[in-house]
Design an enzyme around this catalytic site. Structure first.
Site, PDB file in Angstrom:
ATOM      1  N   THR A 130      46.237  32.610  40.850  1.00  0.00           N
ATOM      2  CA  THR A 130      45.897  31.443  41.642  1.00  0.00           C
ATOM      3  C   THR A 130      45.728  30.215  40.761  1.00  0.00           C
ATOM      4  O   THR A 130      45.072  30.276  39.730  1.00  0.00           O
ATOM      5  CB  THR A 130      44.611  31.674  42.462  1.00  0.00           C
ATOM      6  OG1 THR A 130      44.222  30.409  42.990  1.00  0.00           O
ATOM      7  CG2 THR A 130      43.484  32.221  41.611  1.00  0.00           C
TER       8      THR A 130
ATOM      9  N   ASP B  36      41.748  33.236  31.697  1.00  0.00           N
ATOM     10  CA  ASP B  36      42.070  33.661  33.061  1.00  0.00           C
ATOM     11  C   ASP B  36      40.779  33.980  33.806  1.00  0.00           C
ATOM     12  O   ASP B  36      40.667  35.001  34.456  1.00  0.00           O
ATOM     13  CB  ASP B  36      43.010  34.870  33.013  1.00  0.00           C
ATOM     14  CG  ASP B  36      43.616  35.188  34.378  1.00  0.00           C
ATOM     15  OD1 ASP B  36      43.666  34.272  35.234  1.00  0.00           O
ATOM     16  OD2 ASP B  36      44.025  36.331  34.598  1.00  0.00           O
TER      17      ASP B  36
ATOM     18  N   LYS C  87      38.506  34.015  36.633  1.00  0.00           N
ATOM     19  CA  LYS C  87      38.696  33.897  38.080  1.00  0.00           C
ATOM     20  C   LYS C  87      37.912  35.033  38.725  1.00  0.00           C
ATOM     21  O   LYS C  87      37.466  35.951  38.035  1.00  0.00           O
ATOM     22  CB  LYS C  87      40.180  34.000  38.414  1.00  0.00           C
ATOM     23  CG  LYS C  87      40.783  35.288  37.875  1.00  0.00           C
ATOM     24  CD  LYS C  87      42.207  35.488  38.240  1.00  0.00           C
ATOM     25  CE  LYS C  87      42.664  36.818  37.662  1.00  0.00           C
ATOM     26  NZ  LYS C  87      44.032  37.129  37.927  1.00  0.00           N
TER      27      LYS C  87
ATOM     28  N   ALA D 236      48.953  45.369  35.750  1.00  0.00           N
ATOM     29  CA  ALA D 236      48.390  46.701  35.557  1.00  0.00           C
ATOM     30  C   ALA D 236      47.705  47.203  36.810  1.00  0.00           C
ATOM     31  O   ALA D 236      47.438  46.447  37.744  1.00  0.00           O
ATOM     32  CB  ALA D 236      47.396  46.653  34.409  1.00  0.00           C
TER      33      ALA D 236
ATOM     34  N   ASN E 247      37.932  38.765  37.890  1.00  0.00           N
ATOM     35  CA  ASN E 247      37.470  39.160  36.567  1.00  0.00           C
ATOM     36  C   ASN E 247      35.959  39.032  36.409  1.00  0.00           C
ATOM     37  O   ASN E 247      35.439  39.192  35.310  1.00  0.00           O
ATOM     38  CB  ASN E 247      38.212  38.358  35.491  1.00  0.00           C
ATOM     39  CG  ASN E 247      39.670  38.800  35.380  1.00  0.00           C
ATOM     40  OD1 ASN E 247      39.986  39.969  35.619  1.00  0.00           O
ATOM     41  ND2 ASN E 247      40.552  37.884  35.047  1.00  0.00           N
TER      42      ASN E 247
END
Ligand code: ATP
Ligand code: MG
Length: 449
Positions: A182, A139, A141, A28, A144
């Site tokens: 990653t 997720d 990381k 997105a 975020n």
């Protein structure tokens, strides 16, 4: 490009005016925007509807969105509403005006323990809150972890993993548990493709984040992807000298490679280190003025310097040749592919059939096993192929001889395997063909100093 231009002055649903592009992720783009009638500034995440529809998870996404809309926590980016046009889905979210936490970290090299703890407390409070409502991030990381105007942490994308998951399920099959982005923050059980517990996987990622906040570098780092995976699987990291004993002890419990013995969030929150100066929900601005400014060059911990594409491209140039040392050369081969796991698996199936190998798909371990039949020409030669997703739509297939003679494997590899895999191979890793050309620069990060 064209789309970005149109979006610039675009009004969505007659209610939000899109502003500048804040960033883009795998699935997105995120724009700053404002509500035309109230003036409220928001962030709008725009998904291509076709991608979501193709992923076949519309129902799941809808369910998760319903849950997310009810997640009200000061350290979780609020999802205000979801809108859709024929071609796009828009997530209207709270705007985190302070940008990414790691941009602040990059400015100051690393944080002193009290500052790192403060962010970590806010992170854990958010994670605990969402887990208690059955929502896992999966997720966690740097991109975020955002900050609001007061410097408080806001975790974004909670519950959005269905989107990423669905898309990868569409590309591959059950063999694959996604390891998009990653790999540096991903728990070993996720990489090893054992079915995993979302709560435990999130805790691991929090451990990596805590390490980065305190050290200014990643705990697991290797320019070679396979070696990086191995380090993660063994939880092979070294704490810098300035880490306190309590911080070390906690990290060892968070970065426990065994999810069953890894610390739970309840136990983590009960630890004295965690509770020290506890004020996770204060709206007092977080004072980071006394951040450590070392004389060393700025350490780039941003995953933009550590994403899977970089790792593959660097690996093929710098490291993989070395890995193919005399011992391994005779019994291993590795290639990257842009095909789906389904295509890769069915190709291996055809090769097995042609060579009269038995063929077994071990879904649990995420690998394919080929075994020569007793009366066949390649008596007792056995090999397995393991498929890793290292970036969206990029897989690395590692093939190993598990039985039989090395020379026989070499013959089979050169004369049959390599030629018949031909069209699904993007690049042989460590082989004789040149690596794929990628435009990513080799980062100047010195994260392991
Ligand atoms: P992924 O594709 O895995 O989700 P990502 O988190 O980097 O990766 P997005 O969630 O699409 O991708 O976000 C892209 C960027 O937009 C983020 O890195 C962040 O800098 C910015 N961003 C996202 N949400 C917000 C928000 N609510 N407020 C301000 N900036 C945001
Ligand atoms: Mg995000």
């Amino acid at each position: 490009m064209a789309m970005e231009k149109n979006q610039d002055s675009k009004v969505i649903m007659g209610r939000y005016k899109l502003g500048r592009l804040l960033g883009r992720g795998t699935f997105a783009k995120v724009y700053k925007a404002h509500n035309i009638s109230t003036g409220e500034v928001v962030a709008i995440k725009v998904f291509d509807k076709e991608a979501v529809r193709r992923s076949g998870t519309v129902d799941q996404v809808r369910r998760e969105v319903d849950v997310m809309r009810r997640l009200h926590h000061p350290n979780v980016v609020r999802l205000h509403e979801v809108m859709a046009t024929r071609s796009r889905i828009y997530f209207v979210m709270e705007y985190a005006s302070g940008g990414e936490l790691f941009a602040r970290l990059a400015e100051s090299t690393r944080f002193p323990e009290p500052v790192a703890r403060r962010y970590f407390q806010q992170l854990i409070t958010a994670v605990e809150f969402c887990h208690s409502r059955g929502v896992y991030h999966r997720d966690l990381k740097p991109e975020n972890l955002l900050l609001d105007a007061h410097g408080n942490l806001k975790v974004s994308d909670f519950g959005l993993s269905a989107l990423a998951d669905g898309a990868s399920r569409h590309r591959g099959d059950a063999l694959l548990h996604t390891t998009c982005g990653t790999p540096a923050y991903v728990a070993p059980e996720v990489i090893l493709k054992r079915g995993y517990d979302g709560a435990k996987a999130d805790i691991w990622s929090c451990g990596v984040i805590l390490f980065v906040l305190l050290a200014g570098r990643l705990p697991f780092h290797d320019t070679n992807l396979v070696l990086l995976y191995k380090r993660i699987a063994r939880s092979d990291y070294q704490c810098p000298a300035w880490f306190s004993i309590d911080a070390r002890k906690l990290l060892a419990r968070l970065l426990d490679p065994n999810p069953n013995t890894r610390i739970t969030i309840t136990k983590l929150m009960a630890r004295t280190w965690f509770q020290k100066d506890s004020c996770p929900l204060s709206d007092k601005p977080l004072d980071t003025s006394e951040t450590v400014t070392a004389s060393s060059p700025t350490i780039n911990v941003r995953p933009s310097s550590m994403n899977a594409f970089d790792i593959i491209s660097r690996s093929s140039v710098l490291d993989l040749a070395k890995m193919f040392d005399a011992e391994h050369k005779t019994s291993e081969a590795r290639f990257s592919s842009k095909e789906t796991t389904t295509v890769i698996v069915s190709k291996l199936g055809k090769i097995a059939e042609a060579g009269r190998f038995s063929f077994k798909l071990n879904k649990e371990k995420g690998r394919v096993e080929l075994e020569g039949s007793q009366d066949g020409r390649k008596r007792a030669l056995a090999l397995e192929a393991e498929i890793f997703e290292v970036a969206p739509s990029v897989h690395v297939v590692e093939m190993r001889k598990t039985g039989g003679d090395s020379l026989e494997f070499q013959d089979f590899y050169k004369q049959e395997l390599k030629p018949s895999l031909g069209d699904i191979v993007w690049a042989w890793q460590g082989g004789d063909s040149p690596p794929p050309t990628l435009t990513t620069a080799v980062p100047r990060s010195n994260t392991n100093s």
